[in-house]
Design an enzyme around this catalytic site. Structure first.
Site, PDB file in Angstrom:
ATOM      1  N   ASN A  94      -5.737 -30.798  13.074  1.00 10.43           N
ATOM      2  CA  ASN A  94      -5.629 -29.471  13.072  1.00 10.43           C
ATOM      3  C   ASN A  94      -7.428 -29.276  13.255  1.00 10.43           C
ATOM      4  OD1 ASN A  94      -5.084 -27.076  13.374  1.00 10.43           O
ATOM      5  ND2 ASN A  94      -5.189 -26.540  11.238  1.00 10.43           N
ATOM      6  N   THR A 154      -7.648 -30.500  18.739  1.00  8.71           N
ATOM      7  CA  THR A 154      -7.019 -31.171  19.051  1.00  8.71           C
ATOM      8  C   THR A 154      -7.514 -32.992  19.630  1.00  8.71           C
ATOM      9  OG1 THR A 154      -5.571 -29.377  18.755  1.00  8.71           O
ATOM     10  CG2 THR A 154      -4.181 -30.974  20.172  1.00  8.71           C
ATOM     11  N   SER A 158       2.240 -24.436  16.154  1.00 11.91           N
ATOM     12  CA  SER A 158       1.421 -25.051  16.557  1.00 11.91           C
ATOM     13  C   SER A 158       1.330 -23.621  18.444  1.00 11.91           C
ATOM     14  CB  SER A 158       2.145 -26.104  17.718  1.00 11.91           C
ATOM     15  OG  SER A 158       0.974 -26.919  18.384  1.00 11.91           O
ATOM     16  N   SER A 159       0.035 -24.376  18.975  1.00 13.21           N
ATOM     17  CA  SER A 159      -0.031 -23.884  20.308  1.00 13.21           C
ATOM     18  C   SER A 159      -0.443 -24.966  21.239  1.00 13.21           C
ATOM     19  CB  SER A 159      -1.187 -23.655  20.444  1.00 13.21           C
ATOM     20  OG  SER A 159      -1.561 -21.872  19.347  1.00 13.21           O
ATOM     21  N   THR A 211      -2.808 -33.899  17.042  1.00 10.62           N
ATOM     22  CA  THR A 211      -3.925 -33.321  15.851  1.00 10.62           C
ATOM     23  C   THR A 211      -4.029 -33.521  14.842  1.00 10.62           C
ATOM     24  OG1 THR A 211      -5.271 -31.242  16.049  1.00 10.62           O
ATOM     25  CG2 THR A 211      -2.099 -31.193  15.973  1.00 10.62           C
ATOM     26  N   ASP A 226      -1.709 -23.868   9.698  1.00  8.63           N
ATOM     27  CA  ASP A 226      -0.700 -23.356  10.886  1.00  8.63           C
ATOM     28  C   ASP A 226       0.238 -22.672   9.991  1.00  8.63           C
ATOM     29  OD1 ASP A 226      -2.714 -24.149  13.341  1.00  8.63           O
ATOM     30  OD2 ASP A 226      -1.488 -25.865  13.654  1.00  8.63           O
ATOM     31  N   GLY A 279      -6.633 -25.463  20.317  1.00  4.73           N
ATOM     32  CA  GLY A 279      -6.131 -24.276  18.986  1.00  4.73           C
ATOM     33  C   GLY A 279      -5.560 -22.920  19.862  1.00  4.73           C
ATOM     34  N   ARG A 311       5.546 -33.267  14.474  1.00  4.86           N
ATOM     35  CA  ARG A 311       4.454 -32.519  14.181  1.00  4.86           C
ATOM     36  C   ARG A 311       4.905 -32.325  12.523  1.00  4.86           C
ATOM     37  NH1 ARG A 311       0.358 -28.936  14.931  1.00  4.86           N
ATOM     38  NH2 ARG A 311       1.129 -26.646  14.122  1.00  4.86           N
TER      39      ARG A 311
END
Ligand code: GLY
Length: 574
Positions: free
Chosen positions: A405, A385, A456-457, A403, A427, A479, A113
């Protein structure tokens, strides 16, 4: 040597391309032609397979395994190709998560990330009156976190068998000699044309004088040079030297704050994958800073003691139960989840049987529970993503979600380096307790701090059967809809006994606590909608939910693979 076979065919292709001939390329036994290709939506393979957002990336990933590589080699090559041929989400300027289960039974969770730059601060997107300036966290130079993808790819390649130079070469060639774009990609590029011009400081390959159309060839010379520096210098080819300098120069031109030190200091985190049992199967997911693994854990456990299969697929009873579970889990996301290196995420509590039972204690199967009675807040995120599902001939399973985003990230193309930077800073909670441009709200758990990873998701997920043999590889973009898409895909297979294609393509629905509404895709039952309305639910129809890639391993070991019909997604394998 295998490497020589791939290289020499690539060389032939390069010679042909130089001679202006659009010749087919790549692969000892199979032709991969970057100028003529189609999506294969579903197929069953004997040994190895890849499902992802673009046919060329799936094909090259599968080719790496055919050349003697394993799923980790395929993961690296596929992501690099996606960075070239699927530039709205595939990336080297973004970040991602990888969950793997090796054939020796070990689980791996790689966190690459993005991080907030050292000069980032909690209030960096507030004006002097304390108002959130959310445009800055989403577009242009200040929106970017420090990219993690290239570090993630090198960490992944450490588990592979092929040299990195082999894995990166197809991406270099596709950037250098081009590939034809699909109708969807042409439309996507046209839709962000003005934004790319506005947020970049130099012309880029993604913008041309006239509109893009299907069949145009996209050539990315600067991207090819960047990839060559990575090929020749390893991770330092991105985080140090010329590429790093180009990123920092670009940042300075637009008021961005990423420094040479930020890039040099970037580190992948190896985390402990989340693992839990669902009716004897083992589900493996990504821990924080992704919320996805935890949400899926909670949702599945909220189902486990209830007769979901008896209720039936997308009946009012099953949908209402799943919606109420989603409502509660997403409320927990906003309150409790953030980067675990900065915030103590109560993973044990959130997933304990007692907590889950209590969470559903006010569930009423006859009516909607208003979200304001659950907890206050609003969550909504961008949905661009991309996901890759892989299994190899040795039994290694890999699930990767990565991603920028937003679609095409911050829309800032690094001048001279040819790749798009992420807008992942959005995010974070740009102001704890206050909704950002997308309506995302969070608290202290997800406030900005230097070096911190934004929540994050993304939900890369694996499932093992009762004998701990591979059963499912799954994941999706989307998302905040990501965890619910993965949840519904798992339920479709494990409860409703669907094949991979149906599990992916059946209409999905989504509830994320706030806004307090059930979102449904086209094709969702009108009868069920009517009954939910009568129970007090607000319903809104929305566009596609996710682009899910699923591999289901059948009892005879064959790999049934499905790529989502909602995009250009495609499967490949052997
Ligand atoms: N940027 C979307 C996510 O990480 O959830």
């Amino acid at each position: 040597m295998k490497r020589t076979i791939v290289s020499s065919i690539l060389l032939l292709w390069q010679l042909n391309c130089t001679a202006q001939s659009l010749s087919p390329i790549i692969g000892a036994n199979k032709i991969i032609d970057p100028y003529h290709y189609t999506s294969v939506k579903s197929q069953t393979f004997d040994k190895a397979s890849v499902a992802c957002a673009h046919p060329l990336a799936s094909a090259i990933g599968a080719e790496m395994m055919k050349q003697g590589g394993n799923a980790f080699d395929a993961a690296v090559a596929t992501q690099l190709v996606l960075a070239v041929v699927y530039s709205n989400a595939g990336n080297i300027g973004g970040g991602g998560f990888l969950v793997a289960r090796k054939s020796d039974g070990k689980s791996i969770a790689l966190d690459y990330r993005e991080t907030a730059p050292a000069k980032a601060s909690r209030d960096m997107y507030l004006d002097k009156n304390g108002n959130a300036q959310t445009l800055l966290s989403q577009f242009g130079h200040q929106a970017s976190g420090v990219p993690g993808t290239i570090a993630g790819l090198f960490a992944t390649a450490a588990y592979g068998k092929l040299p990195f130079k082999t894995l990166i070469q197809p991406a270099i060639d596709l950037a250098e000699y081009g590939y034809t774009i699909t109708e969807r990609e042409a439309a996507a590029l046209n839709s962000v044309r003005e934004s790319l011009i506005k947020n970049s400081t130099a012309p880029s390959a993604f913008v041309k004088e006239n509109k893009w159309k299907a069949g145009d060839t996209l050539i990315q010379k600067d991207m090819a040079e960047t990839l060559k520096r990575i090929r020749d210098n390893g991770q330092k080819g991105f985080y140090e030297g010329k590429t790093a300098q180009l990123i920092v120069d670009e940042m300075k031109k637009g008021g961005g704050i990423i420094s040479l030190e930020d890039l040099k200091n970037y580190q992948v985190k190896s985390r402990t994958a989340l693992e839990f049992k669902y009716k004897g199967n083992t589900i493996i997911g990504m821990p924080p800073p992704s919320s996805g693994g935890l949400i899926v854990w909670q949702l599945m456990k909220m189902m486990e003691q209830r007769p979901l299969a008896n209720y039936g697929f997308q009946t009012t009873k099953s949908v209402q139960l799943m919606v109420e579970a989603e409502r509660r889990s997403y409320a927990d996301r906003a309150e409790f989840m953030g980067d675990p290196d900065f915030w103590k995420v109560p993973v044990k509590t959130l997933t304990s049987d007692a907590y889950i039972k209590n969470r559903m204690s006010d569930y009423d199967s006859n009516k909607a529970t208003p979200s304001k009675e659950i907890k206050a807040g609003v969550i909504k995120e961008s949905e661009e993503t991309t996901h890759i599902s892989i299994i190899d001939q040795y039994g290694n399973m890999i699930s990767i979600t990565t991603t920028l985003n937003n679609s095409y990230g911050s829309r800032t193309v690094v001048a001279g380096a040819g790749f798009i930077m992420n807008d992942e800073m959005d995010d974070f909670s740009v102001k704890p307790g206050v909704a950002n441009m997308y309506g995302a709200i969070g608290g202290e758990a997800n406030a900005i701090a230097p070096g911190k990873r934004m929540l994050s998701s993304m939900t890369p997920t694996l499932v093992l059967d009762k004998k701990k043999k591979p059963l499912i590889v799954a994941g999706t973009p989307g998302g905040t809809t990501i965890p619910t898409s993965v949840f519904q895909t798992l339920v479709n297979i494990l409860e409703f006994d669907m094949n991979a294609t149906d599990a992916v393509n059946k209409p999905k629905f989504h509830h994320q606590w706030m806004p307090d509404e059930v979102m449904t895709e086209k094709g969702f039952s009108e009868d069920v909608k009517k009954q939910l309305l009568a129970m007090g639910y607000k319903i809104s129809e929305r566009g596609a939910i996710g682009r899910t890639e699923v591999i289901k391993i059948l009892a005879d070991g064959k790999r049934e693979v499905a790529a989502d019909k909602r995009g250009d997604d495609s499967v490949s394998g052997f």
